[in-house]
Write a protein that holds these residues in place. Structure first.
Motif, PDB file in Angstrom:
ATOM      1  N   CYS A  86       2.965   3.823 -11.787  1.00  0.00           N
ATOM      2  CA  CYS A  86       2.038   2.742 -11.433  1.00  0.00           C
ATOM      3  C   CYS A  86       2.259   1.521 -12.315  1.00  0.00           C
ATOM      4  O   CYS A  86       2.188   0.376 -11.840  1.00  0.00           O
ATOM      5  N   GLU A 104      -8.317   3.321  -4.776  1.00  0.00           N
ATOM      6  CA  GLU A 104      -7.435   2.449  -5.556  1.00  0.00           C
ATOM      7  C   GLU A 104      -7.041   1.168  -4.814  1.00  0.00           C
ATOM      8  O   GLU A 104      -6.657   0.190  -5.451  1.00  0.00           O
ATOM      9  N   LYS A 117      -2.213  12.231  -6.447  1.00  0.00           N
ATOM     10  CA  LYS A 117      -3.410  11.795  -5.729  1.00  0.00           C
ATOM     11  C   LYS A 117      -3.088  11.681  -4.239  1.00  0.00           C
ATOM     12  O   LYS A 117      -2.125  11.013  -3.863  1.00  0.00           O
ATOM     13  N   ASN A 118      -3.891  12.339  -3.399  1.00  0.00           N
ATOM     14  CA  ASN A 118      -3.607  12.322  -1.969  1.00  0.00           C
ATOM     15  C   ASN A 118      -3.780  10.923  -1.404  1.00  0.00           C
ATOM     16  O   ASN A 118      -4.476  10.072  -1.966  1.00  0.00           O
ATOM     17  N   GLU A 119      -3.130  10.661  -0.267  1.00  0.00           N
ATOM     18  CA  GLU A 119      -3.048   9.303   0.256  1.00  0.00           C
ATOM     19  C   GLU A 119      -4.396   8.746   0.679  1.00  0.00           C
ATOM     20  O   GLU A 119      -4.640   7.539   0.559  1.00  0.00           O
ATOM     21  N   ALA A 163       0.810  -1.225   0.000  1.00  0.00           N
ATOM     22  CA  ALA A 163       0.000   0.000   0.000  1.00  0.00           C
ATOM     23  C   ALA A 163       0.842   1.273   0.000  1.00  0.00           C
ATOM     24  O   ALA A 163       0.545   2.210  -0.755  1.00  0.00           O
ATOM     25  N   GLU A 212      -7.432   9.513  -0.683  1.00  0.00           N
ATOM     26  CA  GLU A 212      -8.136   9.171  -1.917  1.00  0.00           C
ATOM     27  C   GLU A 212      -7.532   7.922  -2.552  1.00  0.00           C
ATOM     28  O   GLU A 212      -8.252   7.039  -3.044  1.00  0.00           O
ATOM     29  N   SER A 213      -6.202   7.826  -2.538  1.00  0.00           N
ATOM     30  CA  SER A 213      -5.540   6.646  -3.098  1.00  0.00           C
ATOM     31  C   SER A 213      -5.934   5.386  -2.341  1.00  0.00           C
ATOM     32  O   SER A 213      -6.230   4.345  -2.938  1.00  0.00           O
ATOM     33  N   GLN A 214      -5.926   5.479  -1.019  1.00  0.00           N
ATOM     34  CA  GLN A 214      -6.243   4.307  -0.200  1.00  0.00           C
ATOM     35  C   GLN A 214      -7.676   3.849  -0.445  1.00  0.00           C
ATOM     36  O   GLN A 214      -7.945   2.654  -0.590  1.00  0.00           O
ATOM     37  N   MET A 224       0.864   9.204  -6.208  1.00  0.00           N
ATOM     38  CA  MET A 224       1.273  10.590  -5.986  1.00  0.00           C
ATOM     39  C   MET A 224       2.168  11.064  -7.121  1.00  0.00           C
ATOM     40  O   MET A 224       2.041  12.192  -7.617  1.00  0.00           O
ATOM     41  N   ARG A 241       0.526   4.043  -2.986  1.00  0.00           N
ATOM     42  CA  ARG A 241       0.180   5.457  -2.757  1.00  0.00           C
ATOM     43  C   ARG A 241       1.276   6.368  -3.294  1.00  0.00           C
ATOM     44  O   ARG A 241       0.987   7.435  -3.858  1.00  0.00           O
TER      45      ARG A 241
END
Length: 476
Positions: free
Chosen positions: A166, A83, A74-76, A61, A78-80, A69, A65
């Motif tokens: 990614c 995604e 993408k803030n952590e 994870a 929102e990513s968590q 970024m 993240r």
């Protein structure tokens, strides 16, 4: 290439990829051999892959993240949520229901067939190709993978080169957790994707824009390969005077400006009556400032456009109306401010194609009938949203429009319901997935009819036909 000692395709870095055409050949061969060996079929293998995928998402994870970024700022949180956790939840749901979704299903037979029994068996398609997009480069690559693995397929994954951090991460970590022969990751751009499409797969699953979707479909047609196309379109929003305006504005602003507007089911434009245009624009502007502060460029919670090219494309749309909110662009920073456009003409550039960015036009129409006509005059969208408390309005929107999905008094969150299918219609896509629909997409439903010992009612249908048979079967 087949290794002489093992009798199976030679390994090429445990599923990692290079740009060489020979390597793509080898990776596809590895996946095909894994499927033909039969090892992907048992439920135990499928469970193991899904459990390993969840372990990868949990253990990696922080790296995921970090890659998000790098690619999308993408803030952590929102990513968590969007995604990582969303994919974990899908895999858990699939694991809980795997046996039920994949078991043989008995069906009724006509009485004339006597002792015969019928069933439907879901079997894996074979080796499938999944081509992921850049806007949710983890979620939209792994969500269809869950269905493909649950159905017992071998998979070739092609992450988007537009999100390079990614893509590289998936090529690195997936072979460490999953079956490194049965799940292959091919990195690269147009050239590598073109080479992949020259191969004959048992299914191709593509997420992206319609132009590339047409290319994928044309390539698949050469080998009669079935396809699922998850595309997009201009998802409209209707707001009427019964809606709670501030609540609607907060929801619309969140859906539009999350991930910097780069979401396939984000609100693309708003239709409302003339007297609501300014109040709604004010409410959305307040909501945007509450989320990102007076200067979104300084907010750690506001993302960035994927690259300079798309930033410049969005900048070119800002002249389509009057910027009630935002309108600022910094190409070097890949920044486009949360923007609300008013006085937008229906034939302006911003109203032609999917915006895919944080620009929200509000278009005035006389009423619901004109809004429905406006929607129906354009290609069918992936999603349609209505903010209203009136049952009759909801029914009109459902009955008189066509879209991939519909949400009332919410946006985007329909994707989080695994029992609902997700997919487009017309130009917004074909096919569907999520939950059991994913397993169905990546399975062949084989019809099986078994005649057991006993009388043979079909004897009447075989010649020679007696006078009694003719009397019983021939009418008129």
């Amino acid at each position: 290439m087949i290794a002489e000692q093992t009798g199976r395709p030679a390994a090429v870095g445990g599923g990692a990829s290079t740009d060489a055409s020979a390597t793509i050949e080898q990776q596809v061969a590895l996946a095909r051999h894994a499927f033909s060996s039969g090892r992907t079929r048992p439920l135990a293998w499928r469970r193991h892959q899904l459990e390993a995928l969840n372990r990868m998402l949990s253990e990696c994870a922080p790296r995921i993240r970090g890659a998000l970024m790098t690619d999308l700022a993408k803030n952590e949180v929102e990513s968590q949520v969007t995604e990582i956790e969303s994919v974990i939840m899908e895999a858990r749901t699939t694991l809980r229901n795997l046996e039920r979704w994949t078991r043989d299903r008995k069906v009724r037979t006509p009485l004339v067939l006597g002792t015969a029994r019928a069933m439907i068996r879901r079997e894996p398609l074979g080796t499938v190709l999944i081509i992921g997009p850049w806007n949710y480069p983890i979620h939209l690559l792994l969500m269809p993978l869950i269905g493909a693995l649950a159905a017992g397929n071998a998979v070739v994954l092609k992450p988007s080169e537009v999100a390079p951090a990614c893509s590289a991460l998936m090529a690195d970590v997936l072979p460490r957790f999953l079956d490194a022969d049965a799940v292959q990751v091919v990195e690269g751009g147009v050239e590598e994707t073109t080479r992949l499409l020259e191969h004959s797969f048992d299914h191709i699953f593509y997420t992206g824009n319609g132009a590339v979707g047409s290319i994928v479909m044309a390539a698949a047609a050469r080998t009669l390969t079935p396809v699922t196309l998850e595309l997009g379109g201009k998802s409209p929003v209707w707001v009427d005077d019964s809606a709670q305006l501030d609540a609607a504005a907060r929801t619309i602003a969140w859906g539009k400006f999350s991930n910097c507007g780069q979401t396939c089911v984000a609100p693309d434009y708003v239709l409302t009556t003339p007297e609501l245009v300014e109040p709604l624009a004010q409410a959305i502007s307040r909501a945007a400032r509450q989320m990102y502060g007076p200067d979104a460029q300084e907010s750690h919670d506001y993302g960035r456009i994927i690259n300079a090219l798309h930033t410049e494309r969005l900048a070119g749309l800002l002249d389509s109306g009057r910027a009630f909110l935002g309108g600022d662009v910094d190409v070097a920073d890949r920044y486009v401010a949360p923007t609300v456009l008013l006085d937008v003409a229906p034939d302006s550039p911003v109203m032609q194609d999917e915006i895919f960015g944080p620009i929200l036009p509000i278009v005035a129409v006389a009423g619901l009938d004109d809004a429905i006509d406006f929607i129906n005059a354009r290609p069918k969208p992936l999603a349609l949203y209505g903010f209203t408390t009136r049952d009759a309005v909801r029914e009109q929107l459902l009955r008189r429009t066509s879209s991939g999905g519909v949400g009332f008094n919410l946006v985007i969150t329909q994707l989080g319901v695994p029992s609902l299918p997700f997919g487009g219609v017309g130009g917004s896509g074909m096919g569907r997935y999520h939950g059991e629909f994913s397993v169905t997409t990546f399975s062949h439903e084989k019809a099986v009819l078994h005649k057991r010992p006993g009388t043979d009612p079909m004897a009447l249908a075989r010649p020679p036909f007696s006078w009694l048979t003719r009397k019983l079967l021939v009418r008129g």
